[in-house]
Design a protein around this motif. Structure first.
Motif, PDB file in Angstrom:
ATOM      1  N   CYS A  96      24.127  20.765  72.308  1.00 39.67           N
ATOM      2  CA  CYS A  96      24.567  22.138  72.015  1.00 39.67           C
ATOM      3  C   CYS A  96      23.728  22.747  70.895  1.00 39.67           C
ATOM      4  CB  CYS A  96      26.044  22.141  71.637  1.00 39.67           C
ATOM      5  SG  CYS A  96      26.771  23.787  71.555  1.00 39.67           S
ATOM      6  N   VAL A  97      22.839  23.654  71.268  1.00 39.97           N
ATOM      7  CA  VAL A  97      21.991  24.375  70.316  1.00 39.97           C
ATOM      8  C   VAL A  97      22.434  25.831  70.291  1.00 39.97           C
ATOM      9  CG1 VAL A  97      19.658  25.209  69.863  1.00 39.97           C
ATOM     10  CG2 VAL A  97      20.024  22.848  70.590  1.00 39.97           C
ATOM     11  N   ILE A  98      22.587  26.396  69.093  1.00 40.43           N
ATOM     12  CA  ILE A  98      23.051  27.786  69.018  1.00 40.43           C
ATOM     13  C   ILE A  98      22.014  28.712  68.403  1.00 40.43           C
ATOM     14  CG2 ILE A  98      25.483  27.141  68.932  1.00 40.43           C
ATOM     15  CD1 ILE A  98      25.441  27.545  65.921  1.00 40.43           C
ATOM     16  N   GLY A  99      20.823  28.207  68.170  1.00 43.23           N
ATOM     17  CA  GLY A  99      19.765  29.065  67.639  1.00 43.23           C
ATOM     18  C   GLY A  99      18.529  28.254  67.310  1.00 43.23           C
ATOM     19  N   GLU A 100      17.480  28.975  66.857  1.00 43.82           N
ATOM     20  CA  GLU A 100      16.234  28.317  66.464  1.00 43.82           C
ATOM     21  C   GLU A 100      15.688  29.064  65.250  1.00 43.82           C
ATOM     22  OE1 GLU A 100      13.447  27.945  69.600  1.00 43.82           O
ATOM     23  OE2 GLU A 100      11.796  27.312  68.312  1.00 43.82           O
ATOM     24  N   HIS A 101      15.301  28.326  64.232  1.00 41.76           N
ATOM     25  CA  HIS A 101      14.800  28.948  63.009  1.00 41.76           C
ATOM     26  C   HIS A 101      13.599  28.171  62.500  1.00 41.76           C
ATOM     27  CE1 HIS A 101      14.933  31.324  59.382  1.00 41.76           C
ATOM     28  NE2 HIS A 101      14.908  30.221  58.634  1.00 41.76           N
ATOM     29  N   ASP A 102      12.482  28.893  62.312  1.00 39.19           N
ATOM     30  CA  ASP A 102      11.244  28.256  61.845  1.00 39.19           C
ATOM     31  C   ASP A 102      10.864  27.065  62.715  1.00 39.19           C
ATOM     32  OD1 ASP A 102      10.887  30.089  59.855  1.00 39.19           O
ATOM     33  OD2 ASP A 102      11.775  28.836  58.269  1.00 39.19           O
ATOM     34  N   GLY A 103      11.041  27.215  64.019  1.00 34.20           N
ATOM     35  CA  GLY A 103      10.655  26.165  64.950  1.00 34.20           C
ATOM     36  C   GLY A 103      11.625  24.999  65.028  1.00 34.20           C
ATOM     37  N   LYS A 104      12.741  25.105  64.299  1.00 34.44           N
ATOM     38  CA  LYS A 104      13.717  24.007  64.304  1.00 34.44           C
ATOM     39  C   LYS A 104      14.984  24.449  65.026  1.00 34.44           C
ATOM     40  CE  LYS A 104      16.485  21.121  61.196  1.00 34.44           C
ATOM     41  NZ  LYS A 104      16.881  20.871  59.788  1.00 34.44           N
ATOM     42  N   LEU A 105      15.480  23.590  65.893  1.00 37.31           N
ATOM     43  CA  LEU A 105      16.717  23.898  66.618  1.00 37.31           C
ATOM     44  C   LEU A 105      17.914  23.811  65.680  1.00 37.31           C
ATOM     45  CD1 LEU A 105      16.146  21.850  69.917  1.00 37.31           C
ATOM     46  CD2 LEU A 105      15.675  24.277  69.506  1.00 37.31           C
ATOM     47  N   LEU A 106      18.808  24.789  65.817  1.00 33.54           N
ATOM     48  CA  LEU A 106      20.056  24.753  65.059  1.00 33.54           C
ATOM     49  C   LEU A 106      21.148  24.194  65.952  1.00 33.54           C
ATOM     50  CD1 LEU A 106      20.054  28.208  63.191  1.00 33.54           C
ATOM     51  CD2 LEU A 106      19.366  25.964  62.311  1.00 33.54           C
ATOM     52  N   LYS A 107      21.492  22.952  65.710  1.00 33.37           N
ATOM     53  CA  LYS A 107      22.566  22.330  66.493  1.00 33.37           C
ATOM     54  C   LYS A 107      23.916  22.816  65.974  1.00 33.37           C
ATOM     55  CE  LYS A 107      19.830  18.105  67.052  1.00 33.37           C
ATOM     56  NZ  LYS A 107      19.758  16.662  66.734  1.00 33.37           N
ATOM     57  N   LEU A 108      24.857  22.972  66.902  1.00 32.37           N
ATOM     58  CA  LEU A 108      26.193  23.434  66.521  1.00 32.37           C
ATOM     59  C   LEU A 108      26.795  22.540  65.436  1.00 32.37           C
ATOM     60  CD1 LEU A 108      28.771  25.199  67.018  1.00 32.37           C
ATOM     61  CD2 LEU A 108      29.467  23.421  68.646  1.00 32.37           C
ATOM     62  N   SER A 109      26.700  21.232  65.627  1.00 31.81           N
ATOM     63  CA  SER A 109      27.327  20.302  64.676  1.00 31.81           C
ATOM     64  C   SER A 109      26.712  20.442  63.283  1.00 31.81           C
ATOM     65  CB  SER A 109      27.209  18.864  65.184  1.00 31.81           C
ATOM     66  OG  SER A 109      25.866  18.540  65.479  1.00 31.81           O
TER      67      SER A 109
END
Length: 342
Positions: A96-109
């Protein structure tokens, strides 16, 4: 922590966005009433992040999450819709990924881990967010959890408030708005905190079973069962789980709809174990023991009610009993004397 303005950070995890669709149907009050400050005491709320309803998108949307994790949106209430997967089970992938910032995935957890450390309060909307719901159903391949298990029942936010759960698949629209509203009023010292049960459900909304509040319970009382969809009668034989499910869905929105009132058996969607047993299979009959216990309690209660109604009659008759017995004795003696004379 000033509370004149409160930001709302609404995250979506493993879900269908059904709770978001639902909240827009609220009628007492409406979502617009709340967000425009039309309700006294609820002004100053800002929906800072909601993946479905906010205007920002792409990097601008993700930046809000990053800023929130850095404290730029304090104070805020964290709202979760959907369950949280266990990323340790994802192997080389992610669940579960809810975004991406500076090439890094933002996982929900990861986002929840960060926001939970600084949010004023946290609310889990829908059974998936509260207890895991559909994604956590056996065999639960993603290790899905609700917020209550993920953060723990002892967790409290910056205001000292525990997690508030509003279960349902989805919950009643008015339940969501009214509970969120009371939580905000409580945070501002304008109302008491909702009383919660062991599953962190507000008692005022989840204190009774659907069976107790059922709008067609009269059919159960008179013993009329429905045996096919469309039949008139109690829906217990069609798998209704209302007797084991705490819910107030007597109507859906604006006084209309509702599950059993429109001929749909309760599937137990607010139950912490949903969708596993005892709420499944959906069309299997509910466990018998709650019915047995209810009938035994009902017979005793009805006997007591009947006695209370008959009690005044007994109290009026009892003083007459000695006179009646005395008169009966006299008549018997007279009969004996008459026999001796013969």
């Amino acid at each position: 922590m000033g509370l004149e303005e409160i930001n709302i950070i609404w995250l979506e995890g493993q879900d269908c966005a059904g709770d978001t669709i639902t909240i827009k149907q609220a009628s007492n009050p409406t979502l617009i009433d709340v967000l425009t400050g039309a309700i006294p005491g609820l002004g100053g709320l800002k929906l800072a992040y909601h993946p479905t309803l906010m205007f920002e998108w792409g990097d601008d949307a993700t930046q809000i999450l990053v800023d929130a994790m850095e404290g730029k949106y304090d104070p805020f209430v964290l709202i979760l819709e959907g369950s949280i997967p266990d990323e340790s089970k994802a192997g080389d992938g992610v669940f579960c990924v809810i975004g991406e910032h500076d090439g890094k995935l933002l996982k929900l957890s990861d986002v929840i881990d960060s926001l939970a450390q600084r949010c004023a309060a946290a609310v889990a909307i829908g059974t998936c967010a509260a207890y895991g719901g559909i994604p956590s159903g056996n065999p639960n391949p993603t290790g899905a959890q609700g917020l209550l298990d993920y953060l723990g029942k002892e967790w409290t936010g910056g205001l000292g408030l525990p997690i508030i759960c509003i279960p349902g698949c989805p919950p009643r629209p008015d339940n969501i708005i009214q509970i969120l509203g009371q939580a905000v009023l409580a945070a501002r010292g304008l109302a008491p905190l909702p009383e919660l049960d062991e599953w962190h459900r507000p008692v005022a909304f989840y204190g009774y079973t659907m069976h107790e509040l059922c709008p067609i319970c009269g059919f159960y009382a008179e013993g009329t069962d429905a045996h096919a969809f469309g039949d008139t009668g109690c829906l217990g034989a069609l798998g209704c789980k209302g007797i084991i499910t705490n819910c107030n869905n007597t109507t859906w929105a604006d006084g209309y709809g509702g599950c059993t009132g429109t001929g749909v058996p309760c599937f137990g969607c607010t139950h912490p174990d949903f969708p596993d047993a005892p709420t499944s299979p959906f069309f299997a009959k509910a466990p018998a023991m709650p019915f047995i216990i209810e009938n035994m309690k009902g017979m005793l209660a009805h006997a007591e009610m009947g006695f209370e109604r008959f009690k005044p009659v007994l109290e009026a008759l009892l003083p007459l009993v000695p006179e009646f017995i005395e008169d009966l004795d006299r008549q018997m003696e007279e009969a004996k004397d008459k026999g001796r004379k013969i």
